[in-house]
Write an enzyme that holds these catalytic residues in place. Structure first.
Site, mmCIF file in Angstrom:
data_model
loop_
_atom_site.group_PDB
_atom_site.id
_atom_site.type_symbol
_atom_site.label_atom_id
_atom_site.label_comp_id
_atom_site.label_asym_id
_atom_site.label_seq_id
_atom_site.Cartn_x
_atom_site.Cartn_y
_atom_site.Cartn_z
ATOM 1 N N SER A 248 0.824 -1.211 0.000
ATOM 2 C CA SER A 248 0.000 0.000 0.000
ATOM 3 C C SER A 248 0.864 1.268 0.000
ATOM 4 O O SER A 248 1.698 1.448 -0.883
ATOM 5 C CB SER A 248 -0.940 -0.041 1.204
ATOM 6 O OG SER A 248 -1.895 0.984 1.151
ATOM 7 N N ASP A 570 -9.142 -3.016 -5.909
ATOM 8 C CA ASP A 570 -9.073 -3.911 -4.745
ATOM 9 C C ASP A 570 -9.848 -3.355 -3.564
ATOM 10 O O ASP A 570 -9.591 -3.706 -2.426
ATOM 11 C CB ASP A 570 -7.612 -4.169 -4.353
ATOM 12 C CG ASP A 570 -6.900 -2.932 -3.809
ATOM 13 O OD1 ASP A 570 -7.532 -1.861 -3.724
ATOM 14 O OD2 ASP A 570 -5.713 -3.035 -3.457
ATOM 15 N N HIS A 622 -7.722 -5.298 -0.475
ATOM 16 C CA HIS A 622 -6.487 -4.541 -0.268
ATOM 17 C C HIS A 622 -5.628 -5.089 0.873
ATOM 18 O O HIS A 622 -4.397 -5.095 0.769
ATOM 19 C CB HIS A 622 -6.838 -3.080 -0.011
ATOM 20 C CG HIS A 622 -5.659 -2.172 0.038
ATOM 21 N ND1 HIS A 622 -4.837 -1.936 -1.047
ATOM 22 C CD2 HIS A 622 -5.123 -1.432 1.055
ATOM 23 C CE1 HIS A 622 -3.877 -1.096 -0.720
ATOM 24 N NE2 HIS A 622 -4.015 -0.780 0.554
#
Length: 669
Positions: A248, A570, A622
């Site tokens: 991320s 996602d 995610h």
């Protein structure tokens, strides 16, 4: 003993029997009287059961059911009832003879890393070196305002406020679990351990995710620690290059590090131009937010996203109640606007990446959110072979205008740009007054109601004009953050100004290092509706310092659900942000990748887990993707020495290649 018991019984029952004899009542009548008394007591109890009791009982049942389901979801044994769960990738690959080879560095993203208190205000007594972020979160309920105060940073410096020191939790425990039972890195760490990894060849590069990337070095020397640990693992593991696995926002953090480590001191780490080529084998970016996320737009603008908008639609007064002085959304905005990390996630690249008022790279995206069939696009497996697109075709009257990241009203999100009121910078400047009010700092206290209406009147904002809007509704926040971060596109990367650290985390304003043998992977989920743009309205409240804008959850139609337009991704990062750089921006030798480092796209099609599977087995979510068996296998194989071609090259299910072709950015060296 029996005689003693008989004596006690006589002592107890004797007076009662004498009472029967002395009264006119018979034992039968006494029994009836006792029964009547019991009935009357039960009636009184029933009368005492009020609305509060019913609500408490209902809430208790709901909470109990929730926790039971949560326990089953996370803790259900894999072999329960004779059912055999899938073999973990690490165990299977170990049986195939796979062993640890290259050291592995894990870099957590935003929010998932734990934070602990080293110094605080009097209200934080008893919390020394205890987690105030990550873990049980019990302090939120015990002392919420104290908790928020210690998570906030200084409005002017973006560093610790006076008298407060919050630091990242060190080691693998920093981000193995976000909360009890909710894994982040734990499953990947366990699978790496199965093939021989441990503390000497695996390292979690924890950092304070609230800070700007350069400030993590200024305050904690986090970048220097990362550099030293990479060099140490290289030297102590037979001079084997390191495999770096960021997640991320950690992807942007490590991109900043790549430039920092080669830059001479005092601004950089002094590693020199050949440092990355010497020490790094591969960068395996999981759920990368390379070009930012629209979620950061709504967080900065109104401290909400689709979930908060849904709660407001169900109970409008819950989050905005003034009872007991609660200002939930205002407090949330106050804290978030002190975190430069939120600004680092704002969309980068402006209109060429995210679209203008009339077009965007996702224009041909087809929505079928209820069945999620939209993700059944084409697939490119191994050597770029493509499967025939068999998804159902959905004809829409007019393409969705995704480039309008914020539109005020559904009409403004749909009509032709010629009918919209133009956004003029001078008009935005006039929206700010010198007034101030309230105790909760949101910067909205300086805007009067008339100017708020001017900002919203039949207007739509793109990725370019929204940055201008933020500079006027959050001037202090943006002034502080933009000294450390940038969101544009470089026209000439050889311009000396791009040597400043504010550009290093933006892949469109910096070059990859001279490392032709280094491989770059982008690994992300697809098949989940992901926030892309928003329909807003002006809040009905005009109270001082209240947030004047909110998502219009009543707006529906096409790809629009609850005031939010969705695309493929996602759930947090749209495909265009995660995939563009490896699909085109860095593919081959480009001005952003002058040495031609190999890039690979590995997409993971989302499949919701069953109760017996638990989280993540085939998830593209995610965070849950960190438990995706296919992703874990890819990481393990590369860490054990495989190349991108050996694990299958590109694997694409989305329309990322078509989207990338619509992005008009000069890539020639």
């Amino acid at each position: 003993m029996s005689s003693v018991l008989r004596f006690r019984k006589l002592c107890v029952t004797g007076p009662t029997l004498r009472n029967y004899e002395s009264s006119d009542q018979k034992p039968k009548d006494v029994k009836q009287g006792i029964e009547r008394q019991k009935v009357e007591k039960n009636k009184k109890r029933k009368k005492g059961w009020g609305c509060v009791d019913s609500c408490c009982w209902l809430i208790g049942c709901m909470c109990t059911t929730w926790w039971v389901l949560l326990f089953l979801y996370h803790c259900w044994p894999v072999n329960m009832g004779g059912l055999k769960g899938p073999e973990p990738p690490g165990v299977r690959l170990k049986n195939e003879g796979l062993t640890a080879l290259h050291p592995v560095v894990l870099i957590p993203g935003m929010v998932t890393g734990g934070l602990e208190l080293w110094e605080g205000r009097p209200c934080s007594q008893g919390l020394f070196r205890k987690r105030i972020w990550g873990g049980s979160f019990t302090e939120i309920l015990k002392r919420p305002l104290c908790w928020l105060e210690h998570l906030s940073l200084d409005n002017e410096t973006g560093l610790d406020p006076p008298g407060i020191r919050v630091r990242p939790v060190p080691g693998l425990v920093a981000a193995d679990y976000f909360a009890p039972g909710y894994f982040v890195w734990a499953v990947l760490i366990e699978n790496l351990a199965n093939i021989g990894y441990e503390g000497k060849n695996m390292y979690m590069a924890a950092y304070d995710w609230r800070l700007s990337f350069q400030n993590t070095e200024i305050r904690d020397q986090s970048l220097s620690r990362l550099k030293i640990n990479i060099e140490l693992m290289y030297a102590t593991n037979g001079n084997k290059k390191v495999v770096v696995v960021p997640h991320s926002m950690g992807v942007n953090y490590f991109l900043h590090f790549l430039k920092w480590v080669e830059t001479p001191p005092p601004m950089g780490g002094g590693g020199g131009p050949g440092w990355c080529d010497k020490y790094i084998k591969s960068i395996m970016n999981i759920g990368p937010a390379f070009l930012g996320i629209p979620k950061a737009v709504s967080a900065m603008f109104s401290a909400e996203a689709k979930d908060v908008a849904f709660i407001r639609s169900m109970d409008p007064g819950l989050l905005d109640s003034e009872i007991l002085g609660l200002k939930t959304m205002e407090h949330l905005m106050r804290v978030c606007r002190t975190w430069d990390s939120v600004v680092s996630l704002l969309p980068k690249g402006g209109e060429p990446i995210w679209g203008d008022l009339d077009s965007a790279p996702e224009d041909e995206h087809e929505c079928e959110l209820e069945t999620k069939s939209y993700f059944q696009s084409y697939s490119r497996e191994n050597n770029n072979s493509r499967n025939k697109d068999t998804r159902p075709q959905i004809q829409m009257k007019e393409p969705t205008k995704y480039g309008r990241i914020i539109s005020f009203g559904k009409t403004a999100s749909e009509q032709h740009s010629s009918k919209l009121h133009k956004v003029a910078p001078m008009e935005l400047m006039q929206a700010i007054s010198n007034a101030t009010c309230g105790e909760v700092w949101t910067e909205y206290g300086k805007i009067n109601r008339t100017n708020i209406q001017k900002l919203a009147d039949n207007k739509a904002y793109t990725a370019k004009t929204f940055i201008d809007l933020l500079r006027y509704v959050a001037p202090k926040t943006m002034e502080r953050a933009e000294a450390h971060l940038s969101h544009g596109i470089a026209t000439n990367l050889d311009d000396p100004k791009y040597g400043h650290y504010k550009y290093w985390s933006n892949p469109l304003e910096t070059k990859l290092p001279e490392a032709p043998d280094m491989e770059i992977y982008t690994m992300y989920g697809v098949g989940i509706p992901t926030e892309r743009s928003y329909v807003y309205k002006v809040s009905p409240s005009d109270k001082c310092n209240s947030i004047p804008f909110r998502i219009d959850s009543s707006a529906e139609g096409g790809c629009l659900r609850g005031g939010v337009y969705f695309v493929d991704g996602d759930e947090s990062v749209p495909v265009i942000s995660a995939g563009y750089m490896c699909a085109k921006g860095w593919r081959g030798k480009t001005r952003f990748n002058p040495s031609g480092s190999a890039t690979y796209i590995r997409e993971y099609r989302h499949k919701a887990p069953s109760l017996l599977e638990g989280r993540g087995l085939e998830s593209g979510h995610h965070v849950d993707i960190m438990g995706n068996a296919a992703l874990i296998e890819d990481v393990l194989r590369v860490a054990a020495g495989a190349t991108g071609e050996e694990i299958g090259g590109d694997r694409i299910y989305s329309d990322i290649l078509k989207m990338s072709d619509r992005v008009k950015i000069e890539l020639q060296v």
